[in-house]
Design an enzyme around this catalytic site. Sequence first.
Site, PDB file in Angstrom:
ATOM      1  N   HIS A 197      47.979  52.041  56.601  1.00  0.00           N
ATOM      2  CA  HIS A 197      49.169  51.201  56.763  1.00  0.00           C
ATOM      3  C   HIS A 197      49.320  50.641  58.169  1.00  0.00           C
ATOM      4  O   HIS A 197      49.810  49.531  58.346  1.00  0.00           O
ATOM      5  CB  HIS A 197      50.412  51.953  56.287  1.00  0.00           C
ATOM      6  CG  HIS A 197      50.504  51.935  54.801  1.00  0.00           C
ATOM      7  ND1 HIS A 197      49.899  52.891  54.026  1.00  0.00           N
ATOM      8  CD2 HIS A 197      51.045  51.021  53.954  1.00  0.00           C
ATOM      9  CE1 HIS A 197      50.106  52.583  52.749  1.00  0.00           C
ATOM     10  NE2 HIS A 197      50.792  51.461  52.681  1.00  0.00           N
ATOM     11  N   GLU A 214      49.094  50.509  40.481  1.00  0.00           N
ATOM     12  CA  GLU A 214      48.318  51.003  41.629  1.00  0.00           C
ATOM     13  C   GLU A 214      47.379  52.142  41.262  1.00  0.00           C
ATOM     14  O   GLU A 214      46.520  52.513  42.048  1.00  0.00           O
ATOM     15  CB  GLU A 214      49.265  51.510  42.719  1.00  0.00           C
ATOM     16  CG  GLU A 214      50.272  50.477  43.177  1.00  0.00           C
ATOM     17  CD  GLU A 214      51.046  50.925  44.391  1.00  0.00           C
ATOM     18  OE1 GLU A 214      50.617  50.618  45.497  1.00  0.00           O
ATOM     19  OE2 GLU A 214      52.090  51.587  44.216  1.00  0.00           O
ATOM     20  N   CYS A 246      50.150  41.999  45.413  1.00  0.00           N
ATOM     21  CA  CYS A 246      50.628  42.093  46.795  1.00  0.00           C
ATOM     22  C   CYS A 246      49.718  42.954  47.655  1.00  0.00           C
ATOM     23  O   CYS A 246      50.053  43.302  48.779  1.00  0.00           O
ATOM     24  CB  CYS A 246      52.061  42.623  46.825  1.00  0.00           C
ATOM     25  SG  CYS A 246      52.255  44.189  45.988  1.00  0.00           S
ATOM     26  N   ASP A 272      45.921  50.371  46.804  1.00  0.00           N
ATOM     27  CA  ASP A 272      45.835  51.691  46.187  1.00  0.00           C
ATOM     28  C   ASP A 272      44.956  51.665  44.946  1.00  0.00           C
ATOM     29  O   ASP A 272      44.189  52.602  44.704  1.00  0.00           O
ATOM     30  CB  ASP A 272      47.236  52.210  45.839  1.00  0.00           C
ATOM     31  CG  ASP A 272      47.890  52.846  47.046  1.00  0.00           C
ATOM     32  OD1 ASP A 272      47.210  53.630  47.722  1.00  0.00           O
ATOM     33  OD2 ASP A 272      49.051  52.531  47.339  1.00  0.00           O
TER      34      ASP A 272
END
Length: 761
Positions: free
Chosen positions: A365, A606, A677, A630
């Site tokens: 992240h 995900e 996304c 993910d």
Amino acid sequence: MLSVLRKIVQEVSTAPDLASVLALIVSRIQRAMDTQVCSVFLLDEVQDRYVLMATQGLNPEAVGQVSLASTEGIVGVVAQRAEPINLEDASIHPAFHYLQITGEERFHAFLGVPIIHHRKVLGVLVVQQHEKRRFDESEEAFLVTLSAQLAGIIAHAGLSGSVAKFDDKSGGSLQDRRFDGVAGSPGIAIGQVVVASLPADLDTVPDKAAKDIAREIEHFQQALEAVRVDIRSVASVLSQRLSSDERALFDVYLRMLDDNALAAEIIARINEGNWAQGALREVISEHVREFSAMEDSYLRERATDIKDLGRRILSYLQEESESEPVEYPDKAILLADELTPAMLGMVPEDKLVGLISVSGSGNSHAAILARSMGIPTIMGVVDIPYRRLEGREVVLDGYTGRVYVNPSDKLKYAFLQILNEVQAVTDELEGLRDLSAITPDGYRIPLWVNTGLAADVSRALERGAEGIGLYRTEIPFMIRDCFPSEQEQIESYRAQLEAFAPRPVTMRTLDIGGDKALPYFPISEENPFLGWRGIRVTLDHPEIFMVQVRAMLRASEGLDNLRIMLPMVTSVNEVEEAVRQIDRALAELWEEGFAVKRPPIGVMIEVPAAVYQVRRFARMVDFISVGSNDLTQYLLAVDRNNPRVADLYAPYHPAVLKALDFIVQETHKERKQVSICGEMAADPGGALLLMAMGYDVLSVNANNLPRIKFAVRGVSMFRARQLLTKVRVMDDAEEIHQLLRQALKSFGLSQLTRPSMPEDE
Ligand code: PEP
Ligand code: MG
């Protein structure tokens, strides 16, 4: 055997430099295997020769003096075959090459094993004995096991050592020292390193030149005194409840802190020029190493005490230095052992030009946020000796994941040229702001953005985003010291909703766990990406979920552009329960008199289990959004945060592409919207494939949005579909990646491929 192995690895891993690492290795192996000789040969890549770097048993004067060509001697055979060779009598082997001055003619038995790091042979470990005999299987297994464990330590120590030599002004060849990591965020940065250390973590403290030695000593003595006071007060509080033996432990602690014990050594290091924190780290780690290596278990335990004392002193030193204003260089490159989203705000934005993390990978992240801020970043530079780089100049190449320490003028010039080219492309793309993402054959695809940081919203609006496809609500939670209240959340959500109204804003409910930790809600797990994450946490804590959902709903009053999205969903019952709670929050708010509209609710796909239930989910909610970051990690069983397997993290793997194709088809059967996304949509080649598959919306980071718009405007849907048809029958992720790069060039979009770097030629 296991305990001997562990002890050797532990001792070697804390040695300060390559010479001590190798000296320890040969002496400990010789003792543990009870052989007459143990030597280590390392490859000198420039000369292509294996050099004798350390020995126990051969003539010590031969060290550094004798070497073998990479194809020479039995050492050369071990290296070439990359497998052990075990000989009763080495002298009769056809490849035997007598090394003069070593005195090895007296030894017959020979066992050589390769030292391999990241598939590369670094050198060869050799043990020898007088008698003619084969080393037995357990001896061979021992040496192979040890070599595999020591390879990483040797590689790391070798690279660290080379940095120490940078101060040698005469050494032109010592410039441009390269360290390889994983590309985190594209771009080039040239600047000075600022090392970020973690609170009370001695291991991450960098070396720094002391600006004022007397002041450093004074700070250190104050910290020392504060720790002494703490220990005395704990001892007196506990004195009634402790036995005399236990009380004596406190005396041991205090004696360690005596002026002429640890303290004297630390002051001596400060006098040599290191700042107090660096001197403390050096001395404490040396003592920890010595104690850990002791035979006596009582003494071994003292290593823990010393570490604890070191941590306590460090806390006081850090407290003191926090109160001093920090001066950052104008072009600061922040280097951390583990870059966290919270660290991104440490250096003022106008001074921060680059980021480097020893751990983590391109889809961690911290890297995703760096991309959205447009800051060139490299992750997973596992061998970089970060503690020794404070203040050094580096060039950071965020396209290839390479860092160059102490760059030469020639190298800097080459990178400056690239920097200028990249800037020219960025300027060219700026003109796209008010144009829509429409292909030359008239197909229109909405481009939304992913947000999380406060600055993302203005950046997104500047770049002409048509909505927010993913607001990572956990990011603002991560830079605080307790959960925000409902009112605080309302204010920050309202700001995003208002800034974008009437355009849609998709807020994802809290997705913590994995590599996103909240300092005030620690989750410690063996395998956090398969653990308590996302919706699993919030369903277990309805109080956290309800406050967040209520805040989102109240923030949307009168604007009605909110969409709520659920992360990490695996099962139908999770969706049912979450939707039920959202409806309960709505009912409460209606009862309280708020005029809130029910927002569209969506599910993120995900995990593989969600792929196969996507049609079922699509029936239950209003939209589907794919989290390909993910989804890639779970489909391929590759931790997105682990640099060791970063090469295997392949969003263009045929299995991932098949899943993405399937998700669109299934969702469209229910006539629901499907967006994506994950970071794949922010790659121009990926965006074209996803558009061709039929994704209704692409949500990308604000920084990449103009590039994606440029790609969409440059390629017809017809050609994008042709490209997808080709890709659908391909088997290899890397070949697909290459094909996409080629395709962009053939579509006349070569500006969107990465620029060629000085070392590419
Ligand atoms: C994803 O997994 O693709 C995603 C968008 O969510 P995150 O990267 O925050 O896990
Ligand atoms: Mg995700």
